[in-house]
Write a protein that holds these residues in place. Structure first.
Motif, PDB file in Angstrom:
ATOM      1  N   ASN A 528     -51.409  -0.639  79.591  1.00 44.31           N
ATOM      2  CA  ASN A 528     -50.004  -0.211  79.437  1.00 44.31           C
ATOM      3  C   ASN A 528     -49.041  -1.380  79.590  1.00 44.31           C
ATOM      4  OD1 ASN A 528     -50.862   2.551  79.255  1.00 44.31           O
ATOM      5  ND2 ASN A 528     -50.996   2.599  81.482  1.00 44.31           N
ATOM      6  N   MET A 529     -49.334  -2.455  78.896  1.00 39.89           N
ATOM      7  CA  MET A 529     -48.574  -3.684  79.106  1.00 39.89           C
ATOM      8  C   MET A 529     -47.203  -3.647  78.437  1.00 39.89           C
ATOM      9  SD  MET A 529     -51.703  -6.404  78.669  1.00 39.89           S
ATOM     10  CE  MET A 529     -50.687  -7.789  79.112  1.00 39.89           C
ATOM     11  N   PHE A 530     -47.125  -3.131  77.230  1.00 38.16           N
ATOM     12  CA  PHE A 530     -45.849  -3.072  76.512  1.00 38.16           C
ATOM     13  C   PHE A 530     -45.738  -1.734  75.796  1.00 38.16           C
ATOM     14  CE2 PHE A 530     -47.103  -7.581  76.502  1.00 38.16           C
ATOM     15  CZ  PHE A 530     -46.030  -8.129  77.195  1.00 38.16           C
ATOM     16  N   THR A 531     -44.515  -1.211  75.732  1.00 36.36           N
ATOM     17  CA  THR A 531     -44.250   0.018  74.992  1.00 36.36           C
ATOM     18  C   THR A 531     -43.007  -0.187  74.136  1.00 36.36           C
ATOM     19  OG1 THR A 531     -45.208   1.401  76.734  1.00 36.36           O
ATOM     20  CG2 THR A 531     -43.770   2.481  75.133  1.00 36.36           C
ATOM     21  N   PHE A 532     -43.144   0.097  72.854  1.00 35.86           N
ATOM     22  CA  PHE A 532     -42.019   0.007  71.936  1.00 35.86           C
ATOM     23  C   PHE A 532     -41.595   1.429  71.585  1.00 35.86           C
ATOM     24  CE2 PHE A 532     -44.992  -3.477  71.293  1.00 35.86           C
ATOM     25  CZ  PHE A 532     -44.178  -4.590  71.495  1.00 35.86           C
ATOM     26  N   SER A 533     -40.356   1.803  71.952  1.00 38.33           N
ATOM     27  CA  SER A 533     -39.865   3.154  71.693  1.00 38.33           C
ATOM     28  C   SER A 533     -38.353   3.116  71.634  1.00 38.33           C
ATOM     29  CB  SER A 533     -40.341   4.126  72.786  1.00 38.33           C
ATOM     30  OG  SER A 533     -39.765   3.774  74.035  1.00 38.33           O
ATOM     31  N   SER A 534     -37.767   4.282  71.349  1.00 39.90           N
ATOM     32  CA  SER A 534     -36.307   4.376  71.305  1.00 39.90           C
ATOM     33  C   SER A 534     -35.744   4.072  72.679  1.00 39.90           C
ATOM     34  CB  SER A 534     -35.899   5.791  70.864  1.00 39.90           C
ATOM     35  OG  SER A 534     -34.517   5.970  71.030  1.00 39.90           O
ATOM     36  N   ARG A 535     -34.713   3.250  72.725  1.00 38.00           N
ATOM     37  CA  ARG A 535     -34.103   2.896  74.017  1.00 38.00           C
ATOM     38  C   ARG A 535     -32.730   3.527  74.187  1.00 38.00           C
ATOM     39  NH1 ARG A 535     -38.145   2.430  76.344  1.00 38.00           N
ATOM     40  NH2 ARG A 535     -37.167   1.358  78.098  1.00 38.00           N
ATOM     41  N   LYS A 536     -32.438   4.521  73.378  1.00 35.97           N
ATOM     42  CA  LYS A 536     -31.134   5.165  73.464  1.00 35.97           C
ATOM     43  C   LYS A 536     -31.056   6.047  74.702  1.00 35.97           C
ATOM     44  CE  LYS A 536     -30.238   5.214  68.483  1.00 35.97           C
ATOM     45  NZ  LYS A 536     -29.947   6.054  67.306  1.00 35.97           N
ATOM     46  N   ARG A 537     -29.931   6.002  75.373  1.00 37.83           N
ATOM     47  CA  ARG A 537     -29.617   6.841  76.518  1.00 37.83           C
ATOM     48  C   ARG A 537     -30.796   6.982  77.479  1.00 37.83           C
ATOM     49  NH1 ARG A 537     -27.556  10.267  72.769  1.00 37.83           N
ATOM     50  NH2 ARG A 537     -28.936  11.936  73.395  1.00 37.83           N
ATOM     51  N   MET A 538     -31.226   8.225  77.697  1.00 38.69           N
ATOM     52  CA  MET A 538     -32.179   8.491  78.762  1.00 38.69           C
ATOM     53  C   MET A 538     -33.590   8.022  78.448  1.00 38.69           C
ATOM     54  SD  MET A 538     -30.016   9.649  80.707  1.00 38.69           S
ATOM     55  CE  MET A 538     -31.164   9.898  82.030  1.00 38.69           C
ATOM     56  N   MET A 539     -33.906   7.792  77.181  1.00 40.72           N
ATOM     57  CA  MET A 539     -35.287   7.463  76.842  1.00 40.72           C
ATOM     58  C   MET A 539     -35.731   6.169  77.512  1.00 40.72           C
ATOM     59  SD  MET A 539     -37.388   9.263  75.152  1.00 40.72           S
ATOM     60  CE  MET A 539     -39.157   9.057  75.036  1.00 40.72           C
ATOM     61  N   LYS A 540     -34.797   5.302  77.829  1.00 42.47           N
ATOM     62  CA  LYS A 540     -35.181   4.040  78.456  1.00 42.47           C
ATOM     63  C   LYS A 540     -35.655   4.245  79.893  1.00 42.47           C
ATOM     64  CE  LYS A 540     -30.294   3.000  79.395  1.00 42.47           C
ATOM     65  NZ  LYS A 540     -29.198   2.066  79.073  1.00 42.47           N
ATOM     66  N   TRP A 541     -35.431   5.444  80.456  1.00 39.94           N
ATOM     67  CA  TRP A 541     -35.914   5.735  81.805  1.00 39.94           C
ATOM     68  C   TRP A 541     -37.078   6.710  81.797  1.00 39.94           C
ATOM     69  CZ3 TRP A 541     -30.158   6.521  82.124  1.00 39.94           C
ATOM     70  CH2 TRP A 541     -29.516   5.323  82.443  1.00 39.94           C
ATOM     71  N   MET A 542     -37.599   7.017  80.628  1.00 42.26           N
ATOM     72  CA  MET A 542     -38.664   8.011  80.527  1.00 42.26           C
ATOM     73  C   MET A 542     -39.875   7.432  79.821  1.00 42.26           C
ATOM     74  SD  MET A 542     -36.547  11.420  79.466  1.00 42.26           S
ATOM     75  CE  MET A 542     -38.084  12.320  79.260  1.00 42.26           C
ATOM     76  N   ASP A 543     -41.034   7.965  80.133  1.00 42.43           N
ATOM     77  CA  ASP A 543     -42.261   7.606  79.432  1.00 42.43           C
ATOM     78  C   ASP A 543     -42.381   8.492  78.194  1.00 42.43           C
ATOM     79  OD1 ASP A 543     -44.775   6.888  78.611  1.00 42.43           O
ATOM     80  OD2 ASP A 543     -45.816   8.068  80.140  1.00 42.43           O
TER      81      ASP A 543
END
Length: 568
Positions: A528-543
């Motif tokens: 689980n070294m890197f994750t590329f996902s949406s960083r908008k609003r709350m998603m940056k604090w969620m898996d």
């Protein structure tokens, strides 16, 4: 299980004296007995014979499973705890309970395989299963399956036309299976449920009663899944390129439902389950591979996979719609599963003036709204934001697409392995407003979220300037209007994650012989070294792999290891 009375002690802050208080006032004893007998068995007959170019394989298997159990417990309280026997306990508050259980399944399994010259392949199989849950006339189900394959690459005309292809196999299959795992047993029997409740009859106190078990259904039987699969496997240029492809359709019929929704509430009887509903699943999977070497020392292998699946309702037992709007809103027949309904968010309120000049969305003249609250679209233009403004806004919380990439390589004594995984075509909906992490017993990411909320520049002065943030202003108990499904609470959960990375080095064998070691490898890896996902609003604090949308999930851990593998 036994509990004894005990004392709790508290210390007086002034005198330092300890004071005792009887916390558990009566001793308790619970006696429980479980008896469970499971009988399982299988008897099989196998056959294999090869006659020239013809190859025959067969299997016949009989299996059975029986489960019989009995559970009992009794409970009493004790004024005198010295005797740990039930008969010495008080008769007040005494309890006893127990229930037997039984289950039985049997089945006959058969399979016949035929191959000719390793080019033409066929298989026929079946299951003939019986379950104790059904009435004798509906107890048994026959579930056949057939598959065929053609290794077209073994044909002479194909080898001449496309000599670079090492292997190409075309295949197809169809099969039917039965299921009864979610079905309640013995619904074909009429009678009464006893004991059921307590009733006052005359002056004799409370009496145990019985309740009608409801209507019986002697026709209830297995619900069936029919699956069709078409695909091919191929490789070319001596493994330089490989491919696997499958297209599948699954139709399920006879899914369990109750007619209570389609009958008037005055019907007055408990209805059994029936084989009413049906659905459909279809999709495809593809994997590509590439393997090569450069010289004698460098080798590598790359494999990628991609799959997509969609689920559909075919028939859902339901009451007739009262009007066209209700039919559009609630009728799921012949629709895609997982549609998420909600409101379209058109921003956040910037001021009280904007709030007072906007359509009513709190049912109280917008008096409960504050700057920073979510502003919703008045979709039907009636000046009121309510359930009639809900519309399809999402595809569901289950991914429709999965993909991955696996890379392995070696150079002399060094090796490396890299694995990526990902998913797409789904969303996570936040359940709750900015106050949620605080309300949930401090289990959320509260402080980090609080820093990004709308708030007054001077909390003690309600007329001070509002400072904008991504999240609405906090309320002590939350605010339900900000917590409902909307395009604002919807977050794209698609992601690509570097799941594993490992680098290793194997010592040359000549260095190990004298030590009696056959293999020695050092390695370092990470997960689980890197994750590329949406960083908008709350998603940056969620898996993105987790669907808990109240921010109460422990973050995905990054793990690093250094190790040594020895083989003697």
């Amino acid at each position: 299980e036994r509990y004894r009375e005990y004392y709790e002690y508290s210390q007086d802050a002034n005198s330092g004296e300890y004071k005792a208080s009887l916390s558990h006032t009566l001793s308790e004893l619970t006696v429980q007995h479980n008896e469970d007998t499971k009988v399982n068995g299988q008897v099989s007959l196998n056959y294999h014979n090869r006659l020239g170019l013809h190859d025959f394989t067969g299997l016949l298997l009989w299996e059975f499973y029986n489960d019989n159990g009995d559970w009992f417990n009794a409970y009493r309280q004790f004024d005198v705890a010295a005797i740990d026997q039930l008969r010495a306990g008080n008769t007040t508050n005494m309890k006893n309970d127990g229930i037997p259980n039984e289950a039985a399944h049997e089945g006959l399994v058969g399979r016949i395989n035929y191959g000719y010259a390793d080019k033409y392949l066929a298989e026929f199989s079946f299951r003939y299963d019986g379950s104790y849950k059904f009435a004798p006339g509906s107890r048994w189900g026959f579930f056949p399956a057939v598959s065929i394959g053609w290794r077209i690459s073994e044909e002479n005309f194909f080898k001449k036309a496309l000599p670079m292809i090492d292997n190409l196999k075309i295949r197809g299959s169809w099969g039917k299976i039965g299921d009864e795992s979610s079905l309640s047993a013995f619904q074909y029997l009429t009678g009464y449920i006893y004991p059921s409740g307590s009733y006052k009859l005359g002056t004799t106190g409370m009496s145990i009663g019985a309740m009608d078990s409801g209507l019986a259904n002697s026709s209830l039987t297995w619900y069936e899944s029919k699956t069709t699969n078409i695909g091919f496997d191929g490789s070319a240029w001596k493994g330089l390129l490989s491919v696997e492809f499958d297209y599948f359709v699954r139709l399920r019929d006879g899914l369990l439902a109750n007619r209570i929704l389609s009958l008037p509430t005055t019907f007055g009887a408990t209805l059994p389950q029936e084989n009413l509903n049906s659905d459909k699943t279809q999709g495809f999977e593809i994997s590509l591979g590439h393997r090569y070497h450069i010289g004698k020392d460098f080798h590598y292998d790359v494999k990628a996979n991609f799959s997509t699946t969609r689920n559909y309702y075919r028939y859902v037992e339901r009451a007739e719609s009262a009007n066209k709007f209700e039919n559009w809103r609630n009728n799921t027949n012949d629709r895609v599963k997982g549609i998420q309904w909600g409101k379209v968010a058109i921003g956040q309120f910037k001021s009280y003036e904007e709030i007072l000049n906007s359509p009513i969305q709190d049912g109280n003249g917008n008096k409960s709204l504050m700057p920073g609250d979510i502003k919703y679209e008045d979709w039907n233009n009636d000046g009121i934001i309510d359930d009639k403004d809900n519309q399809p806004i999402g595809r569901g919380t289950d991914p429709h697409i999965y993909y991955g990439l696996n890379i392995t390589a070696s150079y002399k004594n060094f090796d490396v392995s890299i694995f990526f995984q990902g998913a797409a075509g789904h969303e996570v909906f936040r359940s709750g407003d900015a106050a949620m992490p605080f309300i949930q017993q401090g289990l959320g990411n509260g402080f980090t979220i609080w820093e990004n909320c709308w708030h007054l520049s001077d909390p003690s002065d309600k007329s001070s300037e509002w400072i904008a943030g991504d999240m609405p202003a906090l309320r002590p108990t939350g605010f339900s209007l900000n917590a409902q499904n909307s395009t604002w609470s919807k977050m794209n959960a698609s992601y690509l994650r570097l799941k594993t990375l490992e680098i290793g080095y194997t010592l040359p064998h000549t260095c190990l012989v004298a030590l009696g070691i056959s293999n020695c490898r050092f390695f370092v890896n990470g997960y689980n070294m890197f994750t590329f996902s949406s960083r908008k609003r709350m998603m940056k604090w969620m898996d993105p792999e987790n669907s808990d949308s109240a921010y109460r999930t422990y973050p995905q851990m990054k793990t690093y290891n250094i190790g040594l593998t020895l083989t003697f």
